[in-house]
Write an enzyme that holds these catalytic residues in place. Sequence first.
Site, short mmCIF file in Angstrom:
data_model
loop_
_atom_site.label_atom_id
_atom_site.label_comp_id
_atom_site.label_asym_id
_atom_site.label_seq_id
_atom_site.Cartn_x
_atom_site.Cartn_y
_atom_site.Cartn_z
N LYS A 14 4.82 6.85 -11.24
CA LYS A 14 5.46 8.00 -10.58
C LYS A 14 6.06 8.96 -11.60
CE LYS A 14 4.60 7.20 -6.22
NZ LYS A 14 3.72 8.10 -5.48
N TYR A 17 4.80 0.96 -10.72
CA TYR A 17 5.05 2.02 -9.72
C TYR A 17 5.94 3.10 -10.34
CZ TYR A 17 6.41 4.24 -5.28
OH TYR A 17 6.62 5.15 -4.26
N SER A 39 8.49 9.94 -6.87
CA SER A 39 9.52 9.09 -6.25
C SER A 39 10.73 9.12 -7.18
CB SER A 39 9.01 7.66 -6.13
OG SER A 39 10.08 6.76 -5.86
N1 NAD Z 1 8.48 5.54 1.75
C1 NAD Z 1 9.27 5.71 0.71
O1 NAD Z 1 10.41 5.22 0.68
C2 NAD Z 1 8.81 6.54 -0.47
C3 NAD Z 1 9.75 6.89 -1.43
C4 NAD Z 1 9.35 7.64 -2.53
C5 NAD Z 1 8.04 8.05 -2.64
N2 NAD Z 1 7.14 7.68 -1.68
C6 NAD Z 1 5.77 8.15 -1.86
O2 NAD Z 1 5.39 8.92 -0.75
C7 NAD Z 1 3.98 8.81 -0.56
C8 NAD Z 1 3.68 8.37 0.86
O3 NAD Z 1 4.26 7.08 1.04
P1 NAD Z 1 4.49 6.43 2.45
O4 NAD Z 1 5.82 5.79 2.42
O5 NAD Z 1 4.15 7.39 3.52
O6 NAD Z 1 3.42 5.23 2.35
P2 NAD Z 1 2.47 4.56 3.45
O7 NAD Z 1 2.14 3.22 2.89
O8 NAD Z 1 3.08 4.64 4.80
O9 NAD Z 1 1.18 5.50 3.40
C9 NAD Z 1 0.36 5.54 2.25
C10 NAD Z 1 -1.08 5.79 2.70
O10 NAD Z 1 -1.89 5.86 1.51
C11 NAD Z 1 -3.10 5.19 1.76
N3 NAD Z 1 -3.68 4.71 0.51
C12 NAD Z 1 -3.19 3.79 -0.34
N4 NAD Z 1 -4.04 3.59 -1.35
C13 NAD Z 1 -5.09 4.41 -1.15
C14 NAD Z 1 -6.30 4.66 -1.87
N5 NAD Z 1 -6.61 4.00 -2.99
N6 NAD Z 1 -7.14 5.58 -1.38
C15 NAD Z 1 -6.86 6.24 -0.23
N7 NAD Z 1 -5.75 6.04 0.49
C16 NAD Z 1 -4.87 5.13 0.03
C17 NAD Z 1 -2.72 4.03 2.67
O11 NAD Z 1 -3.86 3.53 3.38
C18 NAD Z 1 -1.67 4.67 3.57
O12 NAD Z 1 -2.26 5.20 4.74
C19 NAD Z 1 3.50 7.82 -1.62
O13 NAD Z 1 3.08 8.54 -2.76
C20 NAD Z 1 4.74 7.05 -1.94
O14 NAD Z 1 4.69 6.43 -3.20
C21 NAD Z 1 7.49 6.95 -0.60
#
Ligand code: NAD
Length: 258
Positions: free
Chosen positions: A165, A161, A148
């Site tokens: 990351k 977080y 991230s």
């Molecule tokens: N959405 C954003 O703005 C953003 C920005 C930067 C990075 N990210 C990263 O992108 C990735 C996806 O994020 P997203 O926004 O799609 O999130 P999201 O919350 O929509 O999806 C994350 C998924 O991970 C699963 N999960 C969480 N903990 C878990 C565990 N211990 N074991 C198995 N599954 C688990 C959840 O059940 C969920 O289905 C993540 O690594 C997040 O940190 C997201």
Amino acid sequence: MTNDNSVRLQGKKAIITGAGSGIGRETSIRFVQEGAQVVLVDRNTEGMKQTLQSIQALGREAHTIQADISKESQIQSMVNTAIASVGDINILVNAAAVLIRTQQTHQVSEAEWDLIMNTNLKGTFLCCKHVIPSMINTGSGSIINISSVSGIRGAGYSLPYGVGKAGVIHLTTMVAQQYTGNGIRVNCVAPGLVDTPQSRGSTASTETFESRIKTHPMQRVGTPNEISNLILFLASDEASYISGQTVIIDGGERASAQ
Ligand SMILES: NC(=O)c1ccc[n+]([C@@H]2O[C@H](COP(=O)([O-])OP(=O)(O)OC[C@H]3O[C@@H](n4cnc5c(N)ncnc54)[C@H](O)[C@@H]3O)[C@@H](O)[C@H]2O)c1
């Protein structure tokens, strides 16, 4: 990059964690559209069911495995089951993570630190650890970790977080150093704000979400589809000379920061 070339991952077998929501879900659907056999992994079975239904609506199938990425025994067993179902794994996408908004450093609890680190950093390590032997077997593989911009800049919603990351970025560099010689490319994507349940959820308020849009050079956040385009490229043979890299995907937000 268009979505209409359907052979970019033909014959590839992929494990995608966090497949029950957001970026992991979108990436799972894209990979199936591009010909991959996909194993969906998430702790949330309901979310995975919805992803599977979207895949089945395309006339395709996928395997689903419930697992908590922070638990080594569950990851070991998940990888064994995945290999028994589809054979050796060619692609691993580590998308599962949690974002829990925390206060200033002196107010972060040990429980918050442990939960976020165990999921986001240890979970990514465990999935790499247990999938890599299968990739070594075939002499090739592509791992895409998701970090991230919070792992790069100082501002963020949560100290653990951001630090976790940042760890994912360095884990990518070190794993690439160790395994690129085995034919395994290891890369990382570092998104800015993306419109998913994580960013819209209780951890980042609607107010915060709207204020980020106002100051963004494109006046919008990214979509899961835009992130999956980059993950797809890194997973595919089109990225055959790319390993050890972290690619920021933020619509120019960081370049415009004061
Ligand atoms: N959405 C954003 O703005 C953003 C920005 C930067 C990075 N990210 C990263 O992108 C990735 C996806 O994020 P997203 O926004 O799609 O999130 P999201 O919350 O929509 O999806 C994350 C998924 O991970 C699963 N999960 C969480 N903990 C878990 C565990 N211990 N074991 C198995 N599954 C688990 C959840 O059940 C969920 O289905 C993540 O690594 C997040 O940190 C997201």
